[in-house]
Design an enzyme around this catalytic site. Structure first.
Site, PDB file in Angstrom:
ATOM      1  N   GLU A 134       0.833  -1.211   0.000  1.00 16.03           N
ATOM      2  CA  GLU A 134       0.000   0.000   0.000  1.00 16.03           C
ATOM      3  C   GLU A 134       0.864   1.257   0.000  1.00 16.03           C
ATOM      4  O   GLU A 134       0.545   2.236  -0.671  1.00 16.03           O
ATOM      5  CB  GLU A 134      -0.939   0.012   1.217  1.00 16.03           C
ATOM      6  CG  GLU A 134      -2.009  -1.064   1.197  1.00 16.03           C
ATOM      7  CD  GLU A 134      -3.103  -0.835   0.151  1.00 16.03           C
ATOM      8  OE1 GLU A 134      -3.079   0.176  -0.555  1.00 16.03           O
ATOM      9  OE2 GLU A 134      -3.977  -1.719   0.040  1.00 16.03           O
ATOM     10  N   ASP A 264      -4.698  -9.902  -8.629  1.00 14.52           N
ATOM     11  CA  ASP A 264      -4.873  -8.866  -9.665  1.00 14.52           C
ATOM     12  C   ASP A 264      -3.627  -8.130 -10.183  1.00 14.52           C
ATOM     13  O   ASP A 264      -3.192  -8.337 -11.325  1.00 14.52           O
ATOM     14  CB  ASP A 264      -5.936  -7.845  -9.218  1.00 14.52           C
ATOM     15  CG  ASP A 264      -5.761  -7.310  -7.781  1.00 14.52           C
ATOM     16  OD1 ASP A 264      -4.716  -7.556  -7.176  1.00 14.52           O
ATOM     17  OD2 ASP A 264      -6.673  -6.613  -7.299  1.00 14.52           O
ATOM     18  N   GLU A 399     -11.796   0.125 -10.932  1.00 19.12           N
ATOM     19  CA  GLU A 399     -11.448  -0.878 -11.944  1.00 19.12           C
ATOM     20  C   GLU A 399     -12.339  -0.879 -13.187  1.00 19.12           C
ATOM     21  O   GLU A 399     -11.868  -1.138 -14.303  1.00 19.12           O
ATOM     22  CB  GLU A 399     -11.428  -2.288 -11.321  1.00 19.12           C
ATOM     23  CG  GLU A 399     -10.323  -2.504 -10.292  1.00 19.12           C
ATOM     24  CD  GLU A 399     -10.624  -1.900  -8.918  1.00 19.12           C
ATOM     25  OE1 GLU A 399     -11.807  -1.586  -8.662  1.00 19.12           O
ATOM     26  OE2 GLU A 399      -9.690  -1.728  -8.099  1.00 19.12           O
TER      27      GLU A 399
HETATM   28  C1  DMJ Z   1      -6.421   0.429  -5.382  1.00 23.08           C
HETATM   29  O1  DMJ Z   1      -5.781   0.853  -4.222  1.00 23.08           O
HETATM   30  C2  DMJ Z   1      -5.461  -0.232  -6.321  1.00 23.08           C
HETATM   31  O2  DMJ Z   1      -6.028  -0.201  -7.586  1.00 23.08           O
HETATM   32  C3  DMJ Z   1      -5.131  -1.643  -5.947  1.00 23.08           C
HETATM   33  O3  DMJ Z   1      -4.371  -2.299  -6.921  1.00 23.08           O
HETATM   34  C4  DMJ Z   1      -6.346  -2.466  -5.671  1.00 23.08           C
HETATM   35  N1  DMJ Z   1      -7.511  -1.764  -5.381  1.00 23.08           N
HETATM   36  C5  DMJ Z   1      -7.582  -0.426  -4.980  1.00 23.08           C
HETATM   37  C6  DMJ Z   1      -8.876   0.215  -5.403  1.00 23.08           C
HETATM   38  O4  DMJ Z   1      -9.908  -0.636  -5.617  1.00 23.08           O
END
Ligand code: DMJ
Length: 496
Positions: A134, A264, A399
């Site tokens: 993060e 993802d 997304e």
């Molecule tokens: C974001 O902080 C980033 O896109 C991360 O890869 C996954 N999801 C959140 C938002 O949905």
């Protein structure tokens, strides 16, 4: 004749506007690809301008009620704390995450205020642990993009300071970083976790590679190269990567496979690392293509009503679960973006479009026209809607509009702009409050309760992608810029 005069006036005004912006204060001129075709900046009636106003509203509300805190609670009118990036103290995540969006949208007073806060008040110190992932995608990515766009050294210095404090996380026997690191201790403290997450370990490459490039210090790139090689060894005989991985020894803890959360951005970063390297990093492309091939073979399903989606597997002998997360909707965009570099351009592009269609259905099949956080495929009318165990909240995630953005840029089909505008309207109707935007509890409730949170990624990603959809392609062209998983643009090697 009149058209020509108006055009000329517009071009001159537009050029002057950006000359002012890009040479203001500590910044020097950096070509980020603004083209003369981009009329959104001066035309108040466009949809892009509307999105800019949404950003201003989200930002102003944060600035008024939560300045310096991580995120805004729009109903409580207070700041909230995001422990993943700041232990017990805030690191102003919304400010850092928003820097580039403010700059790109031309909200320069707000940008300068944010820069001032970074210069005087941003702190990343203390005896506490942070999430490497993060911190990297939001804070490091935010600073790096701000540096790339403005050339302002302050942001480079801040990015390096933060990454240097994350570096002890890589002192593991495999090189795969411990998911959290105590930034107050020289050796990073004890790594308390037992396992790591594929998406987290695999989503560091872009930022670390770019940091090496701008500092001339290869230590950062070396770390993520080692991570890549370690992850590569974890692939199973079917070509799938488990979401639960070890970092003390190379092992997988559970056969959980998905394109959604926890998996993802590993896939996203494989392709984007290739792109960022100026297409030199062919190892990354190779891993990406094989991983997509395996996911397509073992997880891709078509529902009875013809919707394509990536299902999930939760154990080695389990069947594919017929559900998809909002988080997994990113893949439509990545497939489209990568299509022309793969051996199956048409197939990738078609699949990207199919995923976009499916994800839109998850929005369309709710009364509020915003999608749930996960949805199922049970046949008939129940396709792409939440089941009893689903999370029916809408978290203002990016997304789906991210996928619309890439498909718009690549196919130029008007429907993607129209779909994005549907999202804007739904956000305005159900998430707009007098003091910012709020997540909502249940998208199947036509009058949904507000959940009192304005995530930083809403400003970093959702609003940025919406703005870019309604902007000219010459604003951050896709052959020159790569967006990290938090939508922070980094320049392609050799293009700047
Ligand atoms: C974001 O902080 C980033 O896109 C991360 O890869 C996954 N999801 C959140 C938002 O949905």
């Amino acid at each position: 004749m009149i058209v020509c005069i108006l055009l000329a006036v517009g071009i001159v005004g537009f050029a002057a506007y950006f000359r002012h912006r890009l040479t203001d204060g500590h910044m020097h001129h950096v070509n980020i690809g603004f083209g003369i075709g981009n009329t959104l900046i001066t035309n108040e009636n466009t949809k892009g301008d509307y999105v800019r106003k949404m950003m201003k509203h989200a930002w102003d509300s944060y600035a008024e009620y939560a300045w310096g805190a991580d995120e805004l609670r729009p109903i409580t009118k207070a700041g909230t704390h995001f422990s993943a990036t700041g232990g017990l103290s805030s690191t102003g995540v919304t400010i850092v995450d928003s820097l580039d969006t403010l700059f790109i949208m031309g909200l320069m007073d707000e940008f300068h205020k944010a820069r001032q806060w970074v210069a005087t008040s941003f702190k990343f110190e203390g005896d506490f642990s942070v999430s490497v992932f993060e911190t990297n995608i939001r804070i490091v990515g935010g600073f790096l993009a701000a540096f790339a766009l403005t050339g302002d050294e302050l942001f480079k210095v801040k990015a390096k300071t933060v990454v240097d404090k994350l570096m002890p996380a890589f002192n593991t026997s495999t090189g795969i970083p411990c998911p959290t690191v105590n930034i107050g201790r020289k050796n990073g403290g004890q790594c308390e976790e037992h396992k790591a997450v594929l998406a987290e370990a695999g989503s560091l490459h872009l930022e670390f590679a770019y940091l090496s490039e701008i500092t001339g210090d290869n230590a950062y790139l070396d770390k993520v190269q080692i991570v890549r090689q370690a992850l590569r060894k974890l692939v199973n005989s079917k070509g799938l990567y488990s979401n639960d991985i070890g970092f003390k020894s190379l092992e997988t803890y559970r056969d959980e496979f998905s394109m959604g959360g926890r998996g993802d951005s590993f896939y996203e970063y494989l392709y984007k690392s290739y792109l960022l390297s100026g297409k030199q990093d062919t190892d990354a492309l190779d891993m990406y293509e094989h991983a997509i091939e395996a996911q397509t073979k073992h997880l891709l399903r078509t529902s009875k009503t013809g919707l394509k989606y990536f299902g999930q597997i939760h154990c080695g002998s389990c069947d594919v679960q017929m559900r998809m997360e909002h988080l997994g909707c990113f893949v439509g965009g990545t497939l489209a973006l990568s299509a022309r570099d793969t051996k199956d351009e048409r197939g990738y592009l078609q699949l990207g479009a199919d995923i976009a269609h499916t994800c839109r259905q998850s929005y369309q099949r709710t009364p509020v026209k915003l999608g749930p956080d996960d949805f199922e495929f049970n046949g008939g009318d129940l396709d792409a809607v939440s089941g009893i165990f689903s999370v029916k909240a809408h978290f203002l995630r990016p997304e789906v509009v991210e996928t619309y953005f890439y498909l718009w840029r690549i196919t130029k089909q008007q429907k993607y702009r129209d779909w994005a505008w549907e999202v804007v309207q739904a956000l305005e109707k159900h998430c707009h409050t007098a003091t910012g935007y709020s997540t909502i509890h249940d998208v199947y409730d036509s009058n949904p309760r507000l959940a009192d949170n304005q995530p930083s990624y809403f400003l970093a990603e959702t609003l940025k992608y919406l703005f870019l959809i309604f902007s000219d392609d010459s604003l951050l062209p896709l052959d020159a810029w790569v967006f990290n998983t938090e939508a922070h643009p980094l320049p392609v090697h050799g293009k700047k």
